[in-house]
Motif scaffolding. Sequence first.
Motif, PDB file in Angstrom:
ATOM      1  N   PRO A  83       7.780  -7.979  -6.245  1.00  0.00           N
ATOM      2  CA  PRO A  83       6.678  -8.033  -7.210  1.00  0.00           C
ATOM      3  C   PRO A  83       5.733  -6.854  -7.063  1.00  0.00           C
ATOM      4  O   PRO A  83       5.504  -6.361  -5.968  1.00  0.00           O
ATOM      5  N   GLY A  84       5.186  -6.418  -8.197  1.00  0.00           N
ATOM      6  CA  GLY A  84       4.211  -5.343  -8.178  1.00  0.00           C
ATOM      7  C   GLY A  84       4.559  -4.220  -9.128  1.00  0.00           C
ATOM      8  O   GLY A  84       5.420  -4.348 -10.009  1.00  0.00           O
ATOM      9  N   PHE A  85       3.888  -3.115  -8.953  1.00  0.00           N
ATOM     10  CA  PHE A  85       3.999  -1.939  -9.812  1.00  0.00           C
ATOM     11  C   PHE A  85       4.990  -0.963  -9.198  1.00  0.00           C
ATOM     12  O   PHE A  85       4.863  -0.577  -8.034  1.00  0.00           O
ATOM     13  N   HIS A  86       6.003  -0.531  -9.981  1.00  0.00           N
ATOM     14  CA  HIS A  86       7.026   0.382  -9.469  1.00  0.00           C
ATOM     15  C   HIS A  86       7.181   1.575 -10.405  1.00  0.00           C
ATOM     16  O   HIS A  86       7.447   1.413 -11.599  1.00  0.00           O
ATOM     17  N   TYR A  87       7.042   2.793  -9.856  1.00  0.00           N
ATOM     18  CA  TYR A  87       7.424   3.980 -10.609  1.00  0.00           C
ATOM     19  C   TYR A  87       8.954   4.020 -10.711  1.00  0.00           C
ATOM     20  O   TYR A  87       9.662   3.556  -9.813  1.00  0.00           O
ATOM     21  N   TYR A  88       9.483   4.609 -11.788  1.00  0.00           N
ATOM     22  CA  TYR A  88      10.925   4.829 -11.850  1.00  0.00           C
ATOM     23  C   TYR A  88      11.230   5.978 -12.808  1.00  0.00           C
ATOM     24  O   TYR A  88      10.387   6.399 -13.604  1.00  0.00           O
ATOM     25  N   THR A  89      12.458   6.507 -12.680  1.00  0.00           N
ATOM     26  CA  THR A  89      12.940   7.559 -13.580  1.00  0.00           C
ATOM     27  C   THR A  89      14.356   7.245 -14.003  1.00  0.00           C
ATOM     28  O   THR A  89      15.030   6.378 -13.425  1.00  0.00           O
ATOM     29  N   ILE A  90      14.824   7.964 -15.027  1.00  0.00           N
ATOM     30  CA  ILE A  90      16.195   7.870 -15.514  1.00  0.00           C
ATOM     31  C   ILE A  90      16.883   9.203 -15.247  1.00  0.00           C
ATOM     32  O   ILE A  90      16.317  10.264 -15.549  1.00  0.00           O
ATOM     33  N   SER A 112       5.264   9.510 -14.442  1.00  0.00           N
ATOM     34  CA  SER A 112       6.506   8.750 -14.280  1.00  0.00           C
ATOM     35  C   SER A 112       6.435   7.460 -15.076  1.00  0.00           C
ATOM     36  O   SER A 112       5.365   6.915 -15.315  1.00  0.00           O
ATOM     37  N   SER A 113       7.608   6.976 -15.462  1.00  0.00           N
ATOM     38  CA  SER A 113       7.692   5.649 -16.053  1.00  0.00           C
ATOM     39  C   SER A 113       7.376   4.607 -14.988  1.00  0.00           C
ATOM     40  O   SER A 113       7.414   4.896 -13.785  1.00  0.00           O
ATOM     41  N   ALA A 114       7.073   3.390 -15.427  1.00  0.00           N
ATOM     42  CA  ALA A 114       6.762   2.339 -14.459  1.00  0.00           C
ATOM     43  C   ALA A 114       7.112   0.985 -15.045  1.00  0.00           C
ATOM     44  O   ALA A 114       7.137   0.794 -16.271  1.00  0.00           O
ATOM     45  N   ILE A 115       7.381   0.056 -14.158  1.00  0.00           N
ATOM     46  CA  ILE A 115       7.665  -1.327 -14.533  1.00  0.00           C
ATOM     47  C   ILE A 115       6.811  -2.233 -13.665  1.00  0.00           C
ATOM     48  O   ILE A 115       6.575  -1.950 -12.493  1.00  0.00           O
ATOM     49  N   GLU A 116       6.323  -3.311 -14.253  1.00  0.00           N
ATOM     50  CA  GLU A 116       5.510  -4.296 -13.536  1.00  0.00           C
ATOM     51  C   GLU A 116       6.351  -5.557 -13.332  1.00  0.00           C
ATOM     52  O   GLU A 116       6.839  -6.163 -14.295  1.00  0.00           O
ATOM     53  N   ILE A 117       6.541  -5.939 -12.067  1.00  0.00           N
ATOM     54  CA  ILE A 117       7.211  -7.199 -11.726  1.00  0.00           C
ATOM     55  C   ILE A 117       6.115  -8.205 -11.400  1.00  0.00           C
ATOM     56  O   ILE A 117       5.408  -8.044 -10.393  1.00  0.00           O
ATOM     57  N   PRO A 118       5.920  -9.224 -12.236  1.00  0.00           N
ATOM     58  CA  PRO A 118       4.772 -10.126 -12.042  1.00  0.00           C
ATOM     59  C   PRO A 118       4.845 -10.878 -10.717  1.00  0.00           C
ATOM     60  O   PRO A 118       5.920 -11.259 -10.249  1.00  0.00           O
ATOM     61  N   GLY A 181      -3.782   0.281 -10.381  1.00  0.00           N
ATOM     62  CA  GLY A 181      -4.346  -0.662  -9.425  1.00  0.00           C
ATOM     63  C   GLY A 181      -5.112  -1.825 -10.013  1.00  0.00           C
ATOM     64  O   GLY A 181      -5.366  -2.816  -9.333  1.00  0.00           O
ATOM     65  N   ASN A 182      -5.515  -1.701 -11.301  1.00  0.00           N
ATOM     66  CA  ASN A 182      -6.266  -2.772 -11.959  1.00  0.00           C
ATOM     67  C   ASN A 182      -7.543  -3.151 -11.209  1.00  0.00           C
ATOM     68  O   ASN A 182      -7.954  -4.317 -11.188  1.00  0.00           O
ATOM     69  N   ALA A 183      -8.174  -2.151 -10.603  1.00  0.00           N
ATOM     70  CA  ALA A 183      -9.369  -2.439  -9.802  1.00  0.00           C
ATOM     71  C   ALA A 183     -10.460  -3.103 -10.623  1.00  0.00           C
ATOM     72  O   ALA A 183     -11.171  -3.992 -10.133  1.00  0.00           O
ATOM     73  N   GLN A 363       2.041  -9.719   2.687  1.00  0.00           N
ATOM     74  CA  GLN A 363       3.388 -10.182   3.011  1.00  0.00           C
ATOM     75  C   GLN A 363       4.427  -9.700   1.992  1.00  0.00           C
ATOM     76  O   GLN A 363       4.272  -9.865   0.790  1.00  0.00           O
ATOM     77  N   GLY A 364       5.489  -9.087   2.521  1.00  0.00           N
ATOM     78  CA  GLY A 364       6.644  -8.729   1.703  1.00  0.00           C
ATOM     79  C   GLY A 364       6.495  -7.501   0.842  1.00  0.00           C
ATOM     80  O   GLY A 364       7.374  -7.205   0.028  1.00  0.00           O
ATOM     81  N   THR A 365       5.397  -6.759   0.986  1.00  0.00           N
ATOM     82  CA  THR A 365       5.197  -5.593   0.136  1.00  0.00           C
ATOM     83  C   THR A 365       5.226  -4.313   0.958  1.00  0.00           C
ATOM     84  O   THR A 365       4.952  -4.311   2.152  1.00  0.00           O
ATOM     85  N   ALA A 366       5.542  -3.212   0.298  1.00  0.00           N
ATOM     86  CA  ALA A 366       5.724  -1.937   0.973  1.00  0.00           C
ATOM     87  C   ALA A 366       4.578  -0.989   0.641  1.00  0.00           C
ATOM     88  O   ALA A 366       3.448  -1.416   0.400  1.00  0.00           O
ATOM     89  N   HIS A 367       4.874   0.316   0.615  1.00  0.00           N
ATOM     90  CA  HIS A 367       3.858   1.325   0.324  1.00  0.00           C
ATOM     91  C   HIS A 367       3.748   1.434  -1.190  1.00  0.00           C
ATOM     92  O   HIS A 367       4.279   2.365  -1.811  1.00  0.00           O
ATOM     93  N   GLU A 368       3.061   0.474  -1.793  1.00  0.00           N
ATOM     94  CA  GLU A 368       3.106   0.302  -3.243  1.00  0.00           C
ATOM     95  C   GLU A 368       1.812  -0.357  -3.719  1.00  0.00           C
ATOM     96  O   GLU A 368       1.008  -0.860  -2.931  1.00  0.00           O
ATOM     97  N   TRP A 369       1.657  -0.369  -5.051  1.00  0.00           N
ATOM     98  CA  TRP A 369       0.389  -0.812  -5.631  1.00  0.00           C
ATOM     99  C   TRP A 369       0.097  -2.291  -5.426  1.00  0.00           C
ATOM    100  O   TRP A 369      -1.068  -2.676  -5.377  1.00  0.00           O
ATOM    101  N   LEU A 370       1.116  -3.134  -5.275  1.00  0.00           N
ATOM    102  CA  LEU A 370       0.809  -4.545  -5.029  1.00  0.00           C
ATOM    103  C   LEU A 370       0.139  -4.717  -3.673  1.00  0.00           C
ATOM    104  O   LEU A 370      -0.802  -5.516  -3.521  1.00  0.00           O
TER     105      LEU A 370
END
Length: 385
Positions: A83-90, A112-118, A181-183, A363-370
């Motif tokens: 879950p969270g905000f992920h940059y991605y490319t094609i 970059s493109s991005a996808i949000e996993i709720p 970040g939706n601060a 818990q369960g998150t990496a170096h990412e916006w969540l």
Amino acid sequence: MNRAFALALMAGALCWGQAASDCAPSTLNVPMAQYPCVYPDNRATFRFVAPNAKSVQVRVGGNHEMTKGADGAWMVTTPPLVPGFHYYTIAVDGAVVNDPGTHAFYGTSKDSSAIEIPEKGIDYYLPEVRLIWYHSKITGAWRRCFVYTPPDYDTNLKARYPVLYLQHGSGEDETGWVLQGNANFILDNLIAEKKAVPMIIVMENGYAGRPGEKPPAMPPTARVGGVRLPAGPSSAAFEDVLIKEVIPMIDAKYRTVADRDHRAMAGLSMGGNQTCRITLANLNVFSHIGMFSGTGLGLGTEPFDPKTGFGGVFADAASFNKRVHLVWIGLGTAEPTPFPASIKAFRDSLDKGGIKYVYFESQGTAHEWLTWRRSLNDFAPRLFR
């Protein structure tokens, strides 16, 4: 760019297809775009129209090979994403492009493109943000910062507010905490629930250099997930911009409580490093310190001597603990090397020196916006109490 590839990109921008009924379009998609979409189990389906391409990959949480359909559209459904905000490319025949179905966000030193996993059951980041342009005498250039004001700022005209200076990470800019970040939404909800004191948040660009100054070279080991981080900013120049220009400007333009007891600084990753170094060198300015996935050690993993490190600011623990109202350190439990070891080394040094701090794990998150949204959601309610 050849004509076939250009036409493929145009087709990708114009033909969205129809997602499965249980696959909801990402909230970061452009209007009308059905893809990428997210399933209830966090799998994501991507679609890209490139009828003349020989191979197409989507690069998000690894490389995922796409399969070409009879209509010329390439598709793939990934395993469940965190879950969270992920940059991605094609990647189209090796050429890396953005997905025309999503908005672009500045991160990883490029749009970059991005996808949000709720995140299930969470709505604390579901505003008012102002943009200020100013000319910096230190950098010799026009700069901008974003300023969040609490919901009652324009109606409760007698009120004065504490200020949090909130910094982005490496390869990002002052837009990150609002767009990724939706601060503003996090604080709106915390304030509405009376969990946080109404406050102003200032989001400034952490990259600053004096005229003619070149950014320092990054060491070869400065990599995260195999990607080399961009060169860092001049800490001295940014510190001067913040202390000598931005803070006086904010105190002049807004109804702040202009003293150290009502001033905080926090940042993520590179911004956490900047926060640590700037606040510790300016304890006459700041009394609250927040480090999200980053400390004054940067990417280093060796402890420091609390008696001499950082100019000896930790040498008298009793005095430091009384003067600094909050030291907050946060980390995602799935962060990549070297962040867990680096932050542990910093904490071990504080423990050795008898310095009080709050430690938070996402818990369960990496170096990412969540990770950093959760960090702000825990950090902000502790401020200015």
